[in-house]
Design a protein around this motif. Structure first.
Motif, PDB file in Angstrom:
ATOM      1  N   VAL A  61       0.750  -1.302   0.201  1.00 23.17           N
ATOM      2  CA  VAL A  61      -0.034   0.089   0.133  1.00 23.17           C
ATOM      3  C   VAL A  61       0.929   1.280  -0.187  1.00 23.17           C
ATOM      4  O   VAL A  61       1.669   0.898   0.841  1.00 23.17           O
ATOM      5  N   TYR A  62       0.760   2.312  -0.888  1.00 18.75           N
ATOM      6  CA  TYR A  62       1.090   3.550  -1.256  1.00 18.75           C
ATOM      7  C   TYR A  62       0.079   4.412  -0.095  1.00 18.75           C
ATOM      8  O   TYR A  62      -1.102   4.237   0.156  1.00 18.75           O
ATOM      9  N   THR A  63       1.388   5.060   1.065  1.00 19.74           N
ATOM     10  CA  THR A  63       1.060   5.982   2.077  1.00 19.74           C
ATOM     11  C   THR A  63       1.295   7.396   1.975  1.00 19.74           C
ATOM     12  O   THR A  63       2.393   7.539   2.107  1.00 19.74           O
ATOM     13  N   THR A  64       0.463   8.094   2.402  1.00 20.13           N
ATOM     14  CA  THR A  64       0.822   9.607   2.000  1.00 20.13           C
ATOM     15  C   THR A  64      -0.765  10.633   2.321  1.00 20.13           C
ATOM     16  O   THR A  64      -1.483   9.965   3.599  1.00 20.13           O
ATOM     17  N   ASN A  65      -0.004  11.922   3.065  1.00 15.99           N
ATOM     18  CA  ASN A  65      -1.073  12.297   3.226  1.00 15.99           C
ATOM     19  C   ASN A  65      -0.785  14.170   3.264  1.00 15.99           C
ATOM     20  O   ASN A  65       0.266  14.522   1.774  1.00 15.99           O
ATOM     21  N   ILE A  66      -2.321  14.418   2.937  1.00 14.54           N
ATOM     22  CA  ILE A  66      -2.536  16.209   2.409  1.00 14.54           C
ATOM     23  C   ILE A  66      -1.295  17.092   2.540  1.00 14.54           C
ATOM     24  O   ILE A  66      -0.225  17.346   1.476  1.00 14.54           O
ATOM     25  N   LEU A  67      -0.686  16.511   3.725  1.00 13.99           N
ATOM     26  CA  LEU A  67       0.918  17.487   4.281  1.00 13.99           C
ATOM     27  C   LEU A  67       1.609  16.805   4.513  1.00 13.99           C
ATOM     28  O   LEU A  67       1.216  15.872   5.757  1.00 13.99           O
ATOM     29  N   GLU A  68       3.030  17.606   4.173  1.00 15.17           N
ATOM     30  CA  GLU A  68       3.928  16.607   4.985  1.00 15.17           C
ATOM     31  C   GLU A  68       4.276  17.035   5.787  1.00 15.17           C
ATOM     32  O   GLU A  68       5.152  16.347   6.479  1.00 15.17           O
ATOM     33  N   PHE A  69       3.493  17.905   6.813  1.00 13.27           N
ATOM     34  CA  PHE A  69       4.099  18.063   7.764  1.00 13.27           C
ATOM     35  C   PHE A  69       3.632  18.285   9.340  1.00 13.27           C
ATOM     36  O   PHE A  69       1.871  18.633   8.748  1.00 13.27           O
ATOM     37  N   PRO A  70       3.507  18.276  10.452  1.00  9.69           N
ATOM     38  CA  PRO A  70       2.257  18.199  11.090  1.00  9.69           C
ATOM     39  C   PRO A  70       2.095  19.477  11.269  1.00  9.69           C
ATOM     40  O   PRO A  70       2.195  20.249  11.132  1.00  9.69           O
ATOM     41  N   ILE A  71       0.947  19.457  12.373  1.00  6.14           N
ATOM     42  CA  ILE A  71      -0.231  20.983  12.672  1.00  6.14           C
ATOM     43  C   ILE A  71      -1.088  19.764  13.838  1.00  6.14           C
ATOM     44  O   ILE A  71      -0.919  19.377  14.067  1.00  6.14           O
ATOM     45  N   PRO A  72      -0.917  20.602  14.576  1.00  2.00           N
ATOM     46  CA  PRO A  72      -1.597  21.028  16.287  1.00  2.00           C
ATOM     47  C   PRO A  72      -3.005  19.518  15.366  1.00  2.00           C
ATOM     48  O   PRO A  72      -3.603  20.238  14.974  1.00  2.00           O
ATOM     49  N   LEU A  73      -2.692  19.044  16.304  1.00  5.30           N
ATOM     50  CA  LEU A  73      -3.720  18.372  16.646  1.00  5.30           C
ATOM     51  C   LEU A  73      -5.539  18.043  16.703  1.00  5.30           C
ATOM     52  O   LEU A  73      -6.132  17.725  15.605  1.00  5.30           O
ATOM     53  N   SER A  74      -6.333  19.508  16.974  1.00  9.73           N
ATOM     54  CA  SER A  74      -6.986  20.038  16.674  1.00  9.73           C
ATOM     55  C   SER A  74      -7.407  20.386  15.726  1.00  9.73           C
ATOM     56  O   SER A  74      -8.301  21.243  15.238  1.00  9.73           O
ATOM     57  N   GLU A  75      -6.813  20.339  14.838  1.00  9.22           N
ATOM     58  CA  GLU A  75      -6.848  22.015  13.608  1.00  9.22           C
ATOM     59  C   GLU A  75      -7.297  21.042  11.927  1.00  9.22           C
ATOM     60  O   GLU A  75      -6.816  19.406  12.716  1.00  9.22           O
ATOM     61  N   SER A  76      -7.359  21.562  11.592  1.00 11.03           N
ATOM     62  CA  SER A  76      -7.338  20.947  10.094  1.00 11.03           C
ATOM     63  C   SER A  76      -6.909  21.178   9.281  1.00 11.03           C
ATOM     64  O   SER A  76      -5.642  22.009   9.591  1.00 11.03           O
ATOM     65  N   VAL A  77      -6.383  20.776   8.111  1.00 14.97           N
ATOM     66  CA  VAL A  77      -5.702  20.637   7.056  1.00 14.97           C
ATOM     67  C   VAL A  77      -6.244  22.289   6.431  1.00 14.97           C
ATOM     68  O   VAL A  77      -5.061  23.515   6.123  1.00 14.97           O
ATOM     69  N   PHE A  78      -7.341  23.275   6.297  1.00 18.88           N
ATOM     70  CA  PHE A  78      -8.211  23.882   6.324  1.00 18.88           C
ATOM     71  C   PHE A  78      -7.508  24.916   7.397  1.00 18.88           C
ATOM     72  O   PHE A  78      -7.527  26.228   6.630  1.00 18.88           O
ATOM     73  N   THR A  79      -6.345  25.214   7.911  1.00 16.32           N
ATOM     74  CA  THR A  79      -5.919  26.330   8.318  1.00 16.32           C
ATOM     75  C   THR A  79      -5.330  26.704   8.320  1.00 16.32           C
ATOM     76  O   THR A  79      -4.218  27.874   8.925  1.00 16.32           O
ATOM     77  N   VAL A  80      -4.010  25.824   7.166  1.00 14.45           N
ATOM     78  CA  VAL A  80      -2.748  26.163   6.775  1.00 14.45           C
ATOM     79  C   VAL A  80      -3.002  27.328   6.216  1.00 14.45           C
ATOM     80  O   VAL A  80      -3.709  27.099   4.860  1.00 14.45           O
ATOM     81  N   PRO A  81      -1.950  28.245   5.875  1.00 18.41           N
ATOM     82  CA  PRO A  81      -2.548  28.994   4.791  1.00 18.41           C
ATOM     83  C   PRO A  81      -2.612  29.217   3.105  1.00 18.41           C
ATOM     84  O   PRO A  81      -2.184  27.773   3.197  1.00 18.41           O
ATOM     85  N   ARG A  82      -3.443  29.197   2.563  1.00 22.70           N
ATOM     86  CA  ARG A  82      -4.088  28.592   1.429  1.00 22.70           C
ATOM     87  C   ARG A  82      -3.325  28.584   0.029  1.00 22.70           C
ATOM     88  O   ARG A  82      -2.761  27.876  -0.235  1.00 22.70           O
TER      89      ARG A  82
END
Length: 161
Positions: A61-82
């Motif tokens: 299985v190929y595994t990946t993430n939307i973001l390659e860097f961590p964000i705080p647990l309670s945050e969404s990827v959509f809180t990252v600057p656009r």
């Protein structure tokens, strides 16, 4: 969150580049940062068990993430600057198009939104959907971390991965 956080520690995708299945999460957590591998912590262990229960093994299985860097647990990827999120989403699509899996498993609400353009993981989990780009088949699931936090029963994840 400052912009330096987006360029420090990055966790790149893992798995065969000719994989039939690609799993997409949100962002690496503590264990993933330590090991440099997506889904290396407790969520990854649960994912491995769910895959194995369905005759699929992590090595395939190929595994990946939307973001390659961590964000705080309670945050969404959509809180990252656009502008940063857009770069990460383009990288993700380039990865997926390069691997060209038979199916993508978006794990959680943010991956479902990025990959399929849909909201409501509870509504769509286990459904066969089309990706917004490249016409991949997708079968979204709740994220194992959500199950580990006691937000969902364990058994249903086995029924649709």
């Amino acid at each position: 969150m400052n912009n330096a956080a987006f360029t420090q520690t990055r966790v790149h995708a893992s798995g065969p580049t000719a994989a039939k299945i690609a799993v997409v999460g949100m962002a690496p957590a503590k264990v993933e940062i330590q090991t440099g591998t997506p889904f290396a912590g407790p969520s990854g262990q649960m994912l491995n068990e769910a895959l194995a229960a369905n005759g699929v093994y992590r090595k395939d299985v190929y595994t990946t993430n939307i973001l390659e860097f961590p964000i705080p647990l309670s945050e969404s990827v959509f809180t990252v600057p656009r502008e940063i999120l857009n770069i990460e989403i383009e990288r993700l699509w380039a990865e997926l198009e390069s691997v060209s899996p038979n199916v993508i498993i978006p794990l959680g609400a943010d991956p479902l939104k990025v990959i399929c353009g849909l909201d409501g993981i509870q509504k769509w989990r286990g459904s066969i959907l089309a990706s917004e780009r490249s016409n991949f088949k997708c079968v979204p699931s709740v994220h194992p971390a959500w199950i580990l936090r006691g937000m969902y029963k364990w058994l249903p994840i086995f029924k649709h991965i």
